[in-house]
Design a protein around this motif. Sequence first.
Motif, mmCIF file in Angstrom:
data_model
loop_
_atom_site.group_PDB
_atom_site.id
_atom_site.type_symbol
_atom_site.label_atom_id
_atom_site.label_comp_id
_atom_site.label_asym_id
_atom_site.label_seq_id
_atom_site.Cartn_x
_atom_site.Cartn_y
_atom_site.Cartn_z
ATOM 1 N N ASP A 1 36.435 37.697 37.848
ATOM 2 C CA ASP A 1 36.775 36.708 38.877
ATOM 3 C C ASP A 1 36.192 37.114 40.223
ATOM 4 O O ASP A 1 35.684 36.268 40.970
ATOM 5 C CB ASP A 1 38.293 36.563 38.966
ATOM 6 C CG ASP A 1 38.709 35.451 39.907
ATOM 7 O OD1 ASP A 1 38.112 34.352 39.820
ATOM 8 O OD2 ASP A 1 39.604 35.673 40.737
ATOM 9 N N LEU B 1 40.568 29.622 36.734
ATOM 10 C CA LEU B 1 40.118 30.426 37.863
ATOM 11 C C LEU B 1 38.873 29.841 38.511
ATOM 12 O O LEU B 1 38.739 29.848 39.748
ATOM 13 C CB LEU B 1 39.836 31.859 37.398
ATOM 14 C CG LEU B 1 41.038 32.756 37.102
ATOM 15 C CD1 LEU B 1 40.588 34.053 36.433
ATOM 16 C CD2 LEU B 1 41.816 33.079 38.380
ATOM 17 N N TRP B 2 37.972 29.329 37.673
ATOM 18 C CA TRP B 2 36.681 28.884 38.179
ATOM 19 C C TRP B 2 36.559 27.362 38.217
ATOM 20 O O TRP B 2 35.460 26.831 38.420
ATOM 21 C CB TRP B 2 35.560 29.480 37.336
ATOM 22 C CG TRP B 2 35.594 30.993 37.354
ATOM 23 C CD1 TRP B 2 36.079 31.789 38.338
ATOM 24 C CD2 TRP B 2 35.137 31.881 36.322
ATOM 25 N NE1 TRP B 2 35.949 33.114 38.009
ATOM 26 C CE2 TRP B 2 35.375 33.222 36.773
ATOM 27 C CE3 TRP B 2 34.547 31.710 35.075
ATOM 28 C CZ2 TRP B 2 35.047 34.336 36.011
ATOM 29 C CZ3 TRP B 2 34.211 32.822 34.315
ATOM 30 C CH2 TRP B 2 34.468 34.125 34.782
ATOM 31 N N TYR C 1 40.169 31.646 32.479
ATOM 32 C CA TYR C 1 38.900 31.656 33.212
ATOM 33 C C TYR C 1 38.568 30.251 33.737
ATOM 34 O O TYR C 1 38.109 30.090 34.882
ATOM 35 C CB TYR C 1 37.768 32.137 32.307
ATOM 36 C CG TYR C 1 37.635 33.637 32.228
ATOM 37 C CD1 TYR C 1 37.413 34.397 33.368
ATOM 38 C CD2 TYR C 1 37.719 34.299 31.000
ATOM 39 C CE1 TYR C 1 37.275 35.777 33.294
ATOM 40 C CE2 TYR C 1 37.595 35.672 30.911
ATOM 41 C CZ TYR C 1 37.370 36.411 32.064
ATOM 42 O OH TYR C 1 37.236 37.777 31.989
#
Length: 598
Positions: A130, A174-175, A171
Amino acid sequence: MRSAADTLLLERWRAAWPEALAVWSKFTRLRDPALCTSRVAASKEGLSGSFAMIRLLDQSVVVDLPLVTELGLTDYALEILAHEIGHHILAPGSAGDQFRLLARMRRALPTLEQHAPMVANLYTDLLINDRLQRHASLRMADIYRTLEQRKVDDPEKKGSGAVWTLYMRIYENLWQLPKGELGGGEADEALDTDAWLGARLIRVYANDWMMAAGRFATLLLPYLVNDTDALGPSRYFHDTRDAARGCQTYGAQQIEDDEEGGAVHPVHDARISGLEEEEPAEAAPAKGQGAGQLREPFELGEILKASGINLSDHEIAIRYYRERALPHLVAFPSRPAPESDEPQMEGLEPWETGDALDEIDWLQSVMQSPRPIPGVTTVRRTYGREPARVHDAVPVDLDMYVDSSGSMPNPQQRISYLALAGAVIALSALRAGSKVQVTLWSGKNQVMQTPGFVRDEEMILGVLTDSFCGATAFPIHCLRKTYAGKRERPAHILMISDDGITTMFDDDELGNSGWDVSAKALAKAGAGGTMALNLDRDWDNGQPSKWRQQIYDDLRRARREQGWDIHAVEQFEDLLAFARAFSRRNYGEKNEQPRPLA
């Protein structure tokens, strides 16, 4: 023979190393990576299964380039190398933090502790990736896209389980990527909610990641229970599996204050979920856990093995008791530097007007000038003192007999205060310059002994941390043989046992009376004998049962006729206080004030 393509790939990855270091800081310094161009070379470096790994022992990075090529990741040299550097810089960073991380993971994974190393690896990967994706603008997401595409192209590849799906969803949260873009299987609302909690956890605790380790493992726990191949897809990413191999094990014994309280689901953490205005108090440590408590030997062993430490249970026990004993040892003895009684001439200095007249060295003054001129050619002698010869005191050796019968704990499984007390006393004796003989005993023919009086710490602790857990029969023959001849140095005989110690007064295999053997041993040892026994503190004054009466009568006789110094400890835990006092009295500095032995 290396092909041209292999050589070109190797040079590309080498060229990416300085840039990968600079991603973290221009001051980052690590040794050059081991870029292996064959599976054999990677295996020699200790790498198998994963395409990369780290070694905390020598701060190294190892990469299996053939596997990288097979997985289609050759264009991601900067990303992969920066990721591996992140394990050295960010998480875990050191062997000590790896031990702490695994301890928290294991506590949060009851009955599934074997998954702790991989869960810890996934957790630290999230933290590192991250940061690299957002702050360094590296293509970390593309690595997962590439691996997912290869799986789609290969019909023989199995579908992803719930754990991997959850991990990929974290993920994607997060993105801010579309669901399913990085891979994984189908997800329901509950999984999507947990993925959101996992992403929040990574962001909220990015700078305090150790505290949240148990929360992350708790989040994955229900998925691990139902997913038989839970961590199969992540096998290529297990780059910290043996990260601590060969490292020192100090610091892994302590149970941290918030370790058990950290094993809570993220939904119950207000900092993550936002469901409460104030963060709830951490769960109070269970009795015997938390603040100031230490792990049991078997628990330490499991953590070390999960970290890649390749030691037997016995070797781990030796390290365990050595580390626990260190804070209780006597100080290293200081060597006095006395001065000689007679002053020694050191040289000459000018004699000046106003100095005492009798201080003039007329011979040396006349040798400088036949016509002495006061304050100009006159000199006087200067004197000093030189160190006198130091006469070392003769150290008292230690002859220790430790009970390992069925009533005593196995030092390799549970804390044995007999072994700990023995370690404190033996290591203190070694510091003072003494030699130590240790005899571990239980039933008939169940005896282990160092090869005489030695100064080998490993050998001494090796005997102390072994176990028989058998019957009770003191090895009278060992005592007899030890003092069969004349000794060059005095020795103190120490017995650590319970009421089973009175078997030392039975007849030996040759028909000799144990009383006679004991008396002769004390006389030839020359420095007395002590018994630290697990007895009632008022054993000498109370009214014991009939079967104990004979035991107490024998102990009184041993004290009265032979001079044994008998100390009763009601609980084995009290042996530690006894060991500290005994060590300071017998092996501490002369000006040290020891506490009473009992």
